[in-house]
Design a protein around this motif. Structure first.
Motif, short mmCIF file in Angstrom:
data_model
loop_
_atom_site.label_atom_id
_atom_site.label_comp_id
_atom_site.label_asym_id
_atom_site.label_seq_id
_atom_site.Cartn_x
_atom_site.Cartn_y
_atom_site.Cartn_z
N ILE A 1 8.71 -2.41 -10.19
CA ILE A 1 8.16 -2.07 -11.51
C ILE A 1 7.71 -0.61 -11.48
N ASP A 2 7.69 -0.01 -12.66
CA ASP A 2 7.14 1.34 -12.82
C ASP A 2 5.78 1.22 -13.51
N ALA A 3 4.78 1.84 -12.94
CA ALA A 3 3.51 2.01 -13.66
C ALA A 3 3.60 3.30 -14.46
N PRO A 4 2.87 3.41 -15.57
CA PRO A 4 2.93 4.64 -16.37
C PRO A 4 2.63 5.91 -15.60
N PHE A 5 1.80 5.84 -14.55
CA PHE A 5 1.49 7.03 -13.76
C PHE A 5 2.74 7.63 -13.11
N HIS A 6 3.78 6.83 -12.98
CA HIS A 6 5.03 7.32 -12.40
C HIS A 6 5.58 8.52 -13.17
N PHE A 7 5.37 8.53 -14.49
CA PHE A 7 5.93 9.60 -15.33
C PHE A 7 4.90 10.23 -16.25
N ASP A 8 3.63 9.85 -16.10
CA ASP A 8 2.56 10.38 -16.94
C ASP A 8 1.31 10.51 -16.07
N ASN A 9 0.85 11.74 -15.86
CA ASN A 9 -0.30 11.96 -14.98
C ASN A 9 -1.56 11.25 -15.45
N GLU A 10 -1.63 10.94 -16.74
CA GLU A 10 -2.79 10.24 -17.28
C GLU A 10 -2.53 8.74 -17.40
N GLY A 11 -1.38 8.30 -16.93
CA GLY A 11 -1.00 6.91 -17.12
C GLY A 11 -1.67 5.94 -16.16
N ALA A 12 -1.61 4.68 -16.50
CA ALA A 12 -2.21 3.62 -15.68
C ALA A 12 -1.50 3.49 -14.33
N ARG A 13 -2.28 3.14 -13.32
CA ARG A 13 -1.75 2.87 -11.98
C ARG A 13 -1.45 1.36 -11.88
N VAL A 14 -0.85 0.97 -10.76
CA VAL A 14 -0.40 -0.42 -10.62
C VAL A 14 -1.54 -1.42 -10.81
N LEU A 15 -2.68 -1.17 -10.20
CA LEU A 15 -3.76 -2.16 -10.27
C LEU A 15 -4.42 -2.20 -11.65
N ASP A 16 -4.08 -1.24 -12.51
CA ASP A 16 -4.58 -1.26 -13.88
C ASP A 16 -3.74 -2.17 -14.78
N VAL B 1 2.32 -11.72 19.47
CA VAL B 1 2.99 -11.64 18.17
C VAL B 1 3.89 -10.41 18.07
N ASN B 2 4.87 -10.49 17.16
CA ASN B 2 5.61 -9.31 16.71
C ASN B 2 4.89 -8.72 15.50
N ILE B 3 4.83 -7.39 15.41
CA ILE B 3 4.18 -6.73 14.27
C ILE B 3 5.14 -5.68 13.72
N GLY B 4 5.53 -5.86 12.48
CA GLY B 4 6.48 -4.96 11.85
C GLY B 4 5.80 -3.86 11.06
N LYS B 5 6.56 -2.79 10.83
CA LYS B 5 6.10 -1.68 10.01
C LYS B 5 7.24 -1.26 9.10
N MET B 6 6.92 -0.95 7.82
CA MET B 6 7.96 -0.47 6.93
C MET B 6 7.54 0.86 6.31
N THR B 7 8.55 1.69 6.10
CA THR B 7 8.38 2.94 5.37
C THR B 7 9.28 2.85 4.15
N THR B 8 8.72 3.14 2.98
CA THR B 8 9.51 2.96 1.78
C THR B 8 8.93 3.73 0.61
N SER B 9 9.78 4.10 -0.32
CA SER B 9 9.32 4.53 -1.64
C SER B 9 8.84 3.30 -2.39
N LEU B 10 7.89 3.48 -3.29
CA LEU B 10 7.44 2.36 -4.11
C LEU B 10 8.49 1.96 -5.14
N HIS B 11 9.58 2.72 -5.20
CA HIS B 11 10.65 2.42 -6.15
C HIS B 11 11.93 1.96 -5.45
N SER B 12 11.77 1.47 -4.23
CA SER B 12 12.90 0.92 -3.49
C SER B 12 13.23 -0.47 -4.01
N GLY B 13 14.52 -0.73 -4.14
CA GLY B 13 14.94 -2.07 -4.52
C GLY B 13 14.43 -2.48 -5.89
N THR B 14 14.20 -3.76 -6.07
CA THR B 14 13.68 -4.29 -7.32
C THR B 14 12.20 -3.94 -7.43
#
Length: 216
Positions: A55-70, A40-53
């Protein structure tokens, strides 16, 4: 009844993708080839979580904010209205009040900025505090914009992000709307289940919302 086809409104993730200045650019490599593994071929990606299209979770701009899985994934699935606000310089109460938002819970906003994934715009309309308040009062639970952020790229206060959070409005950024007519659509823009993430890339897709007549 024939169903409408889904339309991809996501930015493609590749090494040409423009990224927020100073953030991690997207990179994909085939880490192991079929010749190396024997199977098989196995790929790897390196990226910011804000690349391309994404969503922002509140934790992005608020230390007490909800994370993605919340986050409630139901915010990112369902009926959405696309409006063309390209004639307005600011996404504020005056702008949003020009459109019929009756019964709308998810709003996708087309701005004057051309959707070019390889170019990071230096200036674009942003969501003001009064605009966020107006959306909250009118029952909007998600806003999607066709620019990299709901705040201006020079902003450090991120007043739009904070005001949207205070009004319980989820944030979707970098959707591609230039070629899509205004109107009502089904939307799917699910984040990845990144437990502690401050955001997540999404594959955002829409299809025209067909009103089914009684008896059909």
């Amino acid at each position: 009844m024939t169903k409408s086809k889904w339309i991809d409104i996501s930015q493609p993730l590749d090494d040409k993708l423009a990224h927020w200045p100073g953030d991690t650019p997207f990179e994909y490599v085939t880490e192991y080839t079929k010749e190396q593994t024997g199977s098989v071929n196995i790929g790897k990606m390196t990226t910011s979580l804000h690349s391309g299209t994404h969503i922002d979770a509140p934790f992005h701009f608020d230390n007490e904010g909800a994370r993605v899985l919340d986050l409630d994934i139901n915010r990112y699935i369902g009926a959405a209205r696309i409006i063309d606000a390209s004639s307005f310089k600011q996404l504020d109460e005056h702008t949003f009040s020009q459109f019929d938002l009756n019964g709308v819970t998810r709003l996708l906003v087309k701005t004057s900025v051309s959707n070019n994934p390889t170019h990071f715009p230096q200036d674009f309309p942003s969501v003001s505090a009064c605009g966020a308040n107006y959306l909250g009062k009118n029952g909007i639970k998600l806003i999607g914009v066709d620019v990299p952020s709901v705040d201006h790229p020079d902003s450090k206060e991120l007043s739009g992000h904070h005001a949207l959070l205070q009004n319980d409005v989820a944030i979707l950024e970098n959707v591609m709307l230039d070629l899509v007519p205004d109107g009502d659509y089904d939307l799917i823009a699910l984040p990845l289940p990144i437990r502690d993430g401050d955001g997540s890339p999404v594959r955002a897709v829409i299809r025209p919302l067909i009103q089914i007549q009684k008896g059909e």
